[in-house]
Design an enzyme around this catalytic site. Structure first.
Site, short mmCIF file in Angstrom:
data_model
loop_
_atom_site.label_atom_id
_atom_site.label_comp_id
_atom_site.label_asym_id
_atom_site.label_seq_id
_atom_site.Cartn_x
_atom_site.Cartn_y
_atom_site.Cartn_z
N GLN A 97 -8.48 13.94 4.20
CA GLN A 97 -7.71 13.20 3.20
C GLN A 97 -8.45 13.11 1.86
O GLN A 97 -9.63 12.77 1.83
CB GLN A 97 -7.44 11.78 3.69
N LEU A 135 -15.04 5.12 -4.62
CA LEU A 135 -13.65 4.73 -4.44
C LEU A 135 -13.20 3.54 -5.28
O LEU A 135 -13.88 2.53 -5.36
CB LEU A 135 -13.40 4.38 -2.97
N GLU A 192 -6.93 1.70 -3.01
CA GLU A 192 -5.48 1.74 -3.24
C GLU A 192 -4.93 0.35 -3.59
O GLU A 192 -3.83 0.23 -4.13
CB GLU A 192 -4.83 2.25 -1.95
N HIS A 230 -12.07 11.66 1.24
CA HIS A 230 -12.16 10.26 1.62
C HIS A 230 -12.16 10.02 3.12
O HIS A 230 -12.90 9.20 3.62
CB HIS A 230 -10.96 9.55 0.99
N PHE A 260 0.87 -1.18 0.00
CA PHE A 260 0.00 0.00 0.00
C PHE A 260 0.90 1.23 0.00
O PHE A 260 2.09 1.13 0.34
CB PHE A 260 -0.89 -0.02 1.26
N ARG A 292 -3.23 10.07 6.61
CA ARG A 292 -3.30 8.65 6.99
C ARG A 292 -2.74 7.77 5.89
O ARG A 292 -2.96 8.01 4.70
CB ARG A 292 -4.77 8.27 7.23
N HIS A 346 -8.39 11.00 -1.46
CA HIS A 346 -7.85 9.75 -1.99
C HIS A 346 -7.59 9.95 -3.49
O HIS A 346 -8.42 10.54 -4.18
CB HIS A 346 -8.87 8.63 -1.76
N ARG A 392 -0.96 9.05 -0.12
CA ARG A 392 -2.14 9.59 -0.80
C ARG A 392 -2.08 11.10 -1.04
O ARG A 392 -2.50 11.57 -2.09
CB ARG A 392 -3.38 9.28 0.04
#
Ligand code: FAD
Length: 573
Positions: free
Chosen positions: A230, A242, A245, A343, A117, A384, A232, A276
């Protein structure tokens, strides 16, 4: 009016992973728990999580490396003792859910499979295909149910009952019938999830309207680091739905209209697997500079075709379905179109490492706890890392369940007070005002204006000018909100009323996002100011604690970040 009073040892508001993990833990300690949720538990946003949950499980990986990646990813705003607690607890968290029956995807040798990730130096996201959240939620829900947790779903919590620095219950109403009730307990835990629904392009469920945060802030209690939202990198073009990721973790590549794999310019080492905040800025910059694709040139390509049919069908089946349904594009045969989408909420209710709500750095509020996305403990700081949030929700949910269980055993710690009918007045007045108001403003219109303006003025890139504009816009929307009218005046499933209440919350916590962003004259993690493009540790290596007064004015204080393990460095990938 006589309102029923229900009594429990502990009340948990929210039935996502954080709430359910806490409930199961409390029940296993023999406590009588109620979980109140405006949705059926299995419809909580946790169930939409696709990609994975982090834990350093392999010999070559280490807890230290997980900690370092998380702290660097946070742009050094995370509290390092909280990160240590979570990363050390991650392997045991995986064993805990596995023991309950969670079926993770596996390697050929039987080990739990782990995928890479963004921002991680090792593949450490455990997953169940691309349905990780749902698998976790279903399993914990079933186990908590079997253990005897009492669910009150389709109940809307509109207020907490607070006196001095003590909380001893919540006020809620039944969404089916509008029947009000008081829930009395020594301990109340908020687990109401995130707030990205304030943005037009977002990946969140309709329920993610940040209710818990505004309910809390309306009592003059502080919210922490709210400016950090955040974005994304990969939401489906147009809708923001979404694409996990996991798509980039499995090898997805990003291209602009000139066929350039543009991440080479922004993060030559990590490429698409940079964190991100960085990838979202790169995509947005490509679009702003005219290298976007699609009819409005407001997207870029995410190409997965080189992975081949078998890998896509075995690892990313849900993502493929989403792109076929919403874009008509099959990722096995062609690249799909994506852009950044709001996100995740890094900010929230300040809590200590045991989940006890904090009034400030020194004092706490007795009887009130929070965990999951609505809380700010803070393990994510300014940004994050992917697959750390499911971990946070389950690890801290369970951990806070343990805290509450031990506090309930300590007779001197928690105060029990019988609630008064008057405690429900605030909610009843709010509902009554909305039902009887005969103004000419409509909730969907105000909400659309809020979401559009937040995306435009407080999105991936921000400036003093755009933020001041948004402050004026919010002032205008909040005035107009006093003048709303809803058409449905009935008591049965009155969704107009619920949406009005939720809009009220969105307007309140959006103020915190904007005021925090105006005051933070630096760029850190997800908060990027074009006019202050550098991180400024001298002035802003600090958490924002903001409170709102009765006139809707925000007051800001700053508190130190808990350092001590890794010294802040320049963040390159
Ligand atoms: C599309 C998507 C994919 C994601 N993928 C990943 C991933 O792969 N890995 C990862 O680590 N993270 C992921 N995340 C983030 C992660 O899923 C969430 O941060 C986490 O699940 C939040 O859990 P929670 O328990 O805090 O809240 P939620 O699951 O959002 O639950 C909130 C609960 O609060 C209740 N509630 C809210 N307001 C009220 C009210 N007023 N009255 C009563 N009840 C109320 C709701 O009914 C709900 O039950 C993803 C998020 C999204 C949106």
């Amino acid at each position: 009016m006589n309102i029923p009073i229900h009594r429990f040892d502990a009340i948990i508001v929210g039935a996502g992973l954080a709430g359910l993990a806490a409930a199961r833990e409390l029940e296993s300690h023999g406590k009588h728990v109620a979980v109140i949720s405006k949705l059926h538990p299995l419809r909580s946003h946790s169930g939409a999580a696709q990609g994975g949950i982090n834990a350093a499980l392999k010999d070559k990986d280490s807890i230290d490396s997980h900690m370092f990646d998380t702290i660097k990813g946070s742009d050094y705003l995370a509290d390092q003792d909280a990160v240590k607690l979570m990363c050390e607890g991650a392997p045991e968290t995986i064993r805990w859910v596995e023991g309950m029956g969670v079926v993770f995807s596996r390697e050929k040798n039987g080990d739990i499979a782990q995928r890479p990730f963004g921002g991680q130096s090792f593949p450490r996201a455990c997953y169940a295909k691309d349905r990780t959240g749902l698998t976790l939620l279903q399993t914990i829900f079933e186990q908590a149910d079997r253990d005897g947790v009492e669910y009150w779903d389709e109940w809307y919590v509109a207020d907490i009952i607070q006196e001095d620095k003590n909380v001893y219950g919540v006020v809620a109403y039944n969404l089916k019938t509008l029947e009000p009730a008081i829930f009395n307990a020594k301990a109340v835990m908020l687990a109401t999830g995130g707030y990205a629904r304030a943005y037009k392009i977002n990946s969140n469920a309709h329920a993610n309207t940040g209710d818990g945060l505004s309910i809390y802030a309306r009592h003059g209690l502080p919210l922490k680091d709210m400016e950090f939202v955040q974005f994304h990198p990969t939401g489906l073009a147009g809708t923001g739905i979404l694409i996990s990721e996991a798509a980039r973790g499995e090898g997805g590549r990003l291209f602009n209209s000139e066929g350039e794999r543009f991440m080479e310019k922004y993060a030559p080492e990590k490429m698409e697997l940079a964190p991100r905040d960085l990838v979202s800025r790169a995509i947005t910059k490509e679009i702003l500079e005219g290298r976007g694709i699609g009819p409005n040139k407001d997207a870029v390509y995410l190409d997965l075709t080189h992975l081949g049919k078998d890998k896509i069908l075995s690892r990313l089946p849900e993502l493929r379905d989403l792109a076929i349904t919403f874009l008509g594009l099959d990722m096995i045969q062609e690249p799909i179109m994506i852009a950044a989408t709001a996100h995740y909420s890094m900010g929230g209710i300040p809590v200590d490492n045991e989940g006890r709500a904090k009034l400030n750095q020194e004092h706490r509020i007795h009887g009130l706890y929070a965990a999951g996305e609505c809380a700010c403990v803070s393990v994510h700081g300014a940004n994050r890392l992917g697959a750390n949030s499911l971990l946070e929700a389950i690890f801290f949910g369970r951990h806070v369940g343990q805290t509450i269980a031990s506090d309930l055993n300590d007779k001197d710690f928690l105060i029990h007070k019988k609630p008064d009918m008057k405690d429900a007045d605030r909610m009843l007045n709010e509902i009554n005002n909305i039902l009887t108001s005969s103004g000419d403003e409509k909730v969907p219109v105000l909400r659309a204006e809020l979401q559009e303006s937040m995306t435009k003025n407080a999105g991936v890139f921000r400036t003093e000018e755009s933020l001041l504009k948004q402050r004026r816009k919010l002032k205008n929307l909040r005035e107009r909100f006093k003048n709303i009218r809803i058409d449905d005046k009935s008591k049965i499933y009155n969704t107009d009323l619920q949406e009005a209440l939720e809009l009220g919350h969105m307007l309140d916590y959006s103020l915190f996002i904007i005021e925090g962003a105006i005051a933070r004259k630096e760029s850190r993690g997800a908060h990027f100011r074009d006019d202050y493009p550098k991180r400024d540790d001298k002035n802003f290596l600090k958490h924002t604690y903001a409170t709102m007064n009765e006139n809707g004015e925000i007051n800001m204080e700053y508190k130190d970040v808990q350092l001590g393990i890794f010294e802040p460095q320049e963040r390159t990938y």
